[in-house]
Design an enzyme around this catalytic site. Structure first.
Site, PDB file in Angstrom:
ATOM      1  N   HIS A   1      13.048  27.727  52.257  1.00  0.00           N
ATOM      2  CA  HIS A   1      11.790  27.194  52.776  1.00  0.00           C
ATOM      3  C   HIS A   1      11.919  25.731  53.203  1.00  0.00           C
ATOM      4  O   HIS A   1      10.926  25.005  53.228  1.00  0.00           O
ATOM      5  CB  HIS A   1      10.684  27.274  51.711  1.00  0.00           C
ATOM      6  CG  HIS A   1      10.162  28.650  51.442  1.00  0.00           C
ATOM      7  ND1 HIS A   1      10.917  29.625  50.845  1.00  0.00           N
ATOM      8  CD2 HIS A   1       8.951  29.209  51.684  1.00  0.00           C
ATOM      9  CE1 HIS A   1      10.197  30.727  50.720  1.00  0.00           C
ATOM     10  NE2 HIS A   1       9.000  30.499  51.222  1.00  0.00           N
TER      11      HIS A   1
ATOM     12  N   GLU B   1      -0.089  33.282  59.219  1.00  0.00           N
ATOM     13  CA  GLU B   1      -0.494  33.670  57.869  1.00  0.00           C
ATOM     14  C   GLU B   1      -1.448  32.623  57.274  1.00  0.00           C
ATOM     15  O   GLU B   1      -1.115  31.441  57.218  1.00  0.00           O
ATOM     16  CB  GLU B   1       0.746  33.831  56.994  1.00  0.00           C
ATOM     17  CG  GLU B   1       1.627  34.989  57.451  1.00  0.00           C
ATOM     18  CD  GLU B   1       3.074  34.818  57.041  1.00  0.00           C
ATOM     19  OE1 GLU B   1       3.359  33.936  56.208  1.00  0.00           O
ATOM     20  OE2 GLU B   1       3.932  35.556  57.561  1.00  0.00           O
TER      21      GLU B   1
ATOM     22  N   SER C   1       4.218  39.303  58.503  1.00  0.00           N
ATOM     23  CA  SER C   1       5.046  40.112  59.409  1.00  0.00           C
ATOM     24  C   SER C   1       5.462  39.250  60.595  1.00  0.00           C
ATOM     25  O   SER C   1       5.016  39.475  61.720  1.00  0.00           O
ATOM     26  CB  SER C   1       4.270  41.337  59.909  1.00  0.00           C
ATOM     27  OG  SER C   1       3.814  42.146  58.859  1.00  0.00           O
ATOM     28  N   GLU C   2       6.302  38.255  60.341  1.00  0.00           N
ATOM     29  CA  GLU C   2       6.651  37.315  61.412  1.00  0.00           C
ATOM     30  C   GLU C   2       7.222  38.004  62.644  1.00  0.00           C
ATOM     31  O   GLU C   2       6.937  37.607  63.775  1.00  0.00           O
ATOM     32  CB  GLU C   2       7.645  36.262  60.902  1.00  0.00           C
ATOM     33  CG  GLU C   2       7.024  35.146  60.097  1.00  0.00           C
ATOM     34  CD  GLU C   2       6.773  35.512  58.650  1.00  0.00           C
ATOM     35  OE1 GLU C   2       6.189  34.690  57.924  1.00  0.00           O
ATOM     36  OE2 GLU C   2       7.176  36.633  58.234  1.00  0.00           O
TER      37      GLU C   2
ATOM     38  N   ALA D   1       9.751  26.813  58.569  1.00  0.00           N
ATOM     39  CA  ALA D   1      10.656  27.022  59.699  1.00  0.00           C
ATOM     40  C   ALA D   1      11.695  28.098  59.412  1.00  0.00           C
ATOM     41  O   ALA D   1      12.140  28.798  60.332  1.00  0.00           O
ATOM     42  CB  ALA D   1      11.347  25.706  60.052  1.00  0.00           C
ATOM     43  N   ASP D   2      12.099  28.252  58.150  1.00  0.00           N
ATOM     44  CA  ASP D   2      13.103  29.262  57.795  1.00  0.00           C
ATOM     45  C   ASP D   2      12.666  30.665  58.187  1.00  0.00           C
ATOM     46  O   ASP D   2      13.514  31.549  58.350  1.00  0.00           O
ATOM     47  CB  ASP D   2      13.360  29.231  56.285  1.00  0.00           C
ATOM     48  CG  ASP D   2      13.671  27.845  55.762  1.00  0.00           C
ATOM     49  OD1 ASP D   2      14.795  27.622  55.312  1.00  0.00           O
ATOM     50  OD2 ASP D   2      12.769  26.983  55.804  1.00  0.00           O
TER      51      ASP D   2
END
Length: 735
Positions: free
Chosen positions: A535, A434, A464-465, A490-491
């Site tokens: 986050h 992103e 849209s991970e 990382a979350d």
């Protein structure tokens, strides 16, 4: 009165059905081939169900009987370079793609008078062996019924997670589209899934991504009406599932899947659209599974549908439909069809006979698997990761012995510059995430300059991970590109959890241990920035529990360059853990030389001492060093650098511990997801005899960091917490 303007999709959504004229125009060789392939699949599946009824299929047997028309109609004219993947119910697609591949020497056509060649017989046996969990299977029995892969034939792998294979298929399609080969942009990928998957986020995210990037990907929906026992009308307001496509701007077709020719004609149109650069397609084929979700009994035996419904669908059987049309057109007669069926049934029986035998302890006719065909139990962990042969010729360096020119530089500059150097040298590296293509290098400057230098290989993604992580996994499995994925925090790995842990981490091992997954995932820890509970996490502890992932955590600019180079060279997935506290910090880094690696699996001893071994990594290295000086502790400070079970430097840890007999593990993050919990357990198992004291740990609190500045600081560990722990150790042990 407001004005109302009807809106319509900007793409076609059509229902396609055949006429008598279509059957008359159809190539007789095509119709015969479809009949042969469907009958092979039917007989094979009947053999599987027979074995399942005898208890010889360990695990599920998701039969595709009744759904052969959708698979064969869509696959029969695919090219070798086209790829397919599917779901847990994927025997028919796997067999169809393999049969198409094996018949490539005869123009993709099969002869009803000679339906079983030597190659086809071997293919049936090898496929059955995999379903039975035997060593001669495609994945040596690891994949079984739900994970069938034959990359040579373009069968990319079926998948036990509903919708889980769809993002991977997008990655294969991206690689096809951008490959430098002669077929670049003309090969396509087909991802098969059922009605249930059309409501899964990974599928819908991938539809959006494929449409935005115009990928040559066909979303093939096998709508068999039931997700186990729940009817499609109960779970969606629009049961015409191809309607999902127009909402994303994807051309869509709806066909009767019990009519293989209709499926074939729809696939012809969709294929022309995709091969010409028109982007993805959706095909919904309404089919019917004759049996329950799993096993040899019909759905009516479980009460969720009636025998009358099942009979109505069986009367429209796809094999019967094609056979009837061939007889009507004078291309085959009953005798030739019966002879073909007997030959095919005998071939499946032969495959079964080669893998089973009379059970010596059972009644007459009771079979068992031939004992010699099981995999050796010693194979259980083989192929979780690669053998590291790709690193054999690597040039390695340490900052302390580096003979090149060093300069003072920011950590974030090292991140951007090493990636620039690698992308300049290696045209297969693709960066995605992103905003990586905007803001002068993303939100932190980590991709600065890359879009200008390599516009086609720096991909700004939708939010849209799950989709783009899976797409990267599919690219890596294809092998022509090396994806570097950035998760902004990382979350966000939890959003993409299936792709990260169920797909990317497991693929090499699950499919037999010979495939590769050259993928790098960059992500940052943001504790202390005020971004709160969702986050801020350190993901090391979670990734350490997932076999397949390698983990690196650089603490200096010099090490970042070398560790990133190693990560990009490895054929395994590697997560590179960064930290916002390090980005703006400075340290020594090469002025020009960005081509070295940090030695694989080697920790760095940042300070030596005799009383205590301190293990830490990443952004906690310098605070630990400062706390050691502040408290006057005589300690070894070991910067682990490589964190995963297979890569961590046990030799350095053991050597230090044997000297100090005393150990402290330091990390910043929350207690529940901590890395140190796993590490302390492993240390006591390996080095218990050398421990004079219980293993000590510094971690954050139980809660995740909050937005409140005061509560956030109370939630994570820093220099004061390390210093306090050191003082407690000194006081308690008289050091």
């Amino acid at each position: 009165m407001p004005r109302r303007t009807p809106l319509t999709p900007n793409v076609d959504w059509v229902e396609l059905s055949t006429t008598d004229q279509d059957w008359k125009k159809a190539d007789p060789a095509l119709l015969k081939t479809m009949l042969v392939q469907m009958q092979i699949i039917r007989a094979f599946e009947e053999a599987v169900l027979e074995l399942a009824a005898e208890g010889l299929v360990h695990g599920p047997a998701h039969s595709s009987i009744g759904q052969e028309g959708g698979a064969v109609g869509s696959v029969v004219d695919l090219r070798t370079g086209d790829g397919v993947n599917g779901s847990h119910r994927g025997h028919h697609q796997f067999l169809a793609k393999g049969l198409a591949y094996l018949s490539r020497g005869t123009g993709g056509r099969m002869d009803p008078t000679n339906p079983i060649t030597q190659d086809v017989q071997a293919y049936l046996q090898r496929t059955l062996a995999e379903i039975l969990g035997l060593d001669q299977g495609f994945s040596h029995g690891r994949g079984g019924s739900m994970h069938l892969q034959w990359m040579e034939a373009g069968a990319l792998g079926t998948n036990a997670i509903v919708g889980g294979g769809v993002p991977l298929a997008a990655g294969n399609a991206w690689a096809q589209q951008h490959s430098a080969t002669a077929d670049a942009g003309s090969d396509i990928t087909v991802s098969y899934f059922g009605d249930g998957a059309t409501n899964i986020g990974s599928v819908l995210e991938t539809m959006n991504l494929a449409a935005a990037w115009k990928l040559p990907l066909c979303f093939f929906i096998e709508n068999n009406l039931y997700a186990v026992s729940t009817h499609v009308s109960e779970v969606t307001g629009e049961s015409r599932l191809s309607g999902r496509g127009p909402g994303f701007g994807i051309r869509s077709w709806r066909v009767d899947g019990m009519d293989p020719l209709a499926v074939h004609l729809a696939m012809e149109q969709a294929t022309d659209h995709m091969r010409s650069g028109g982007g993805p397609a959706v095909i919904e084929a309404e089919v019917y599974r004759y049996f329950h979700q799993n096993g040899p009994f019909p759905g009516s035996a479980f009460g969720y549908r009636s025998k009358e419904e099942e009979k109505a669908w069986r009367d429209r059987d796809p094999i019967l439909r094609v056979a009837t049309e061939l007889k009507k057109l004078g291309h085959l007669d009953d005798a030739s069809i019966m002879a073909m069926n007997e030959t095919i049934k005998a071939a499946c029986s032969h495959a079964v006979a080669e893998l089973t035998e009379q059970d010596p302890d059972g009644k007459a006719g009771k079979r068992r698997i031939r004992p010699a065909l099981w995999p050796d139990p010693s194979f259980v962990d083989v192929g979780i990761r690669g053998d590291l042969s790709e690193l054999e010729s690597a040039r390695t360096e340490e900052e302390s012995s580096f003979s090149g020119v060093l300069k003072e530089g920011k950590f974030i500059d090292a991140v951007a510059e090493v990636m620039q150097a690698r992308m300049d040298a290696d045209k297969s590296i693709v960066v995605m995430g992103e905003d990586v293509h905007r803001l002068k290098g993303g939100t932190n400057g980590a991709t600065r300059g890359l879009k200008d230098s390599h516009p086609d290989r720096v991909l700004g993604t939708p939010i849209s991970e799950n989709a783009f992580a899976g797409l990267a996994g599919g690219m890596a499995m294809d092998g022509r590109f090396k994806p570097v994925v950035e998760f902004m925090y990382a979350d966000f790995m939890w959003v993409a959890g299936d792709q990260i842990f169920n797909q990317i981490a497991k693929a090499r091992h699950m499919f037999g241990g010979t495939g590769e997954m050259p993928l790098v995932l960059r992500s940052k820890v943001a504790m202390g920035t005020g971004y709160g509970s969702q986050h801020s996490m350190d993901p090391a502890g979670i990734f350490a529990t997932s076999a397949g992932w390698r983990i690196v955590a650089p603490s200096t600019p010099f090490d970042y360059i070398g560790l990133m180079n190693a990560a990009l060279a490895l054929k395994d997935p590697v997560v590179v853990i960064e930290h916002v506290d390090l980005y703006t910090g400075a340290g020594k880094m090469p002025a020009e030389d960005f081509d070295y690696q940090i030695p694989f699996g080697k920790a760095a001893v940042r300070r030596t001492g005799k009383d205590l071994t301190i293990l830490t990594y990443g952004a906690m290295v310098q605070p630990t060093m400062d706390a050691v000086v502040e408290t006057g502790t005589d300690a070894d400070v070991v910067d682990l650098r490589w964190l995963d079970r297979a890569s961590i430097d046990w030799d350095t840890i053991g050597e230090s511990l044997k000297k100090t007999n005393n150990i402290l593990i330091v990390e910043q993050g929350a207690l529940g997801t901590s890395y140190g919990g796993w590490l302390s357990d492993e240390i006591q198992r390996r080095y218990f005899d050398y421990l004079d004291q219980p293993i000590q740990r510094v971690t954050g609190g139980e809660a995740s960091p909050s937005i409140s500045k005061v509560l956030e600081r109370a939630a994570f560990a820093g220099k004061p917490e390390v210093a306090a722990a050191l003082q407690t150790i000194k006081d308690g042990q008289g050091l």
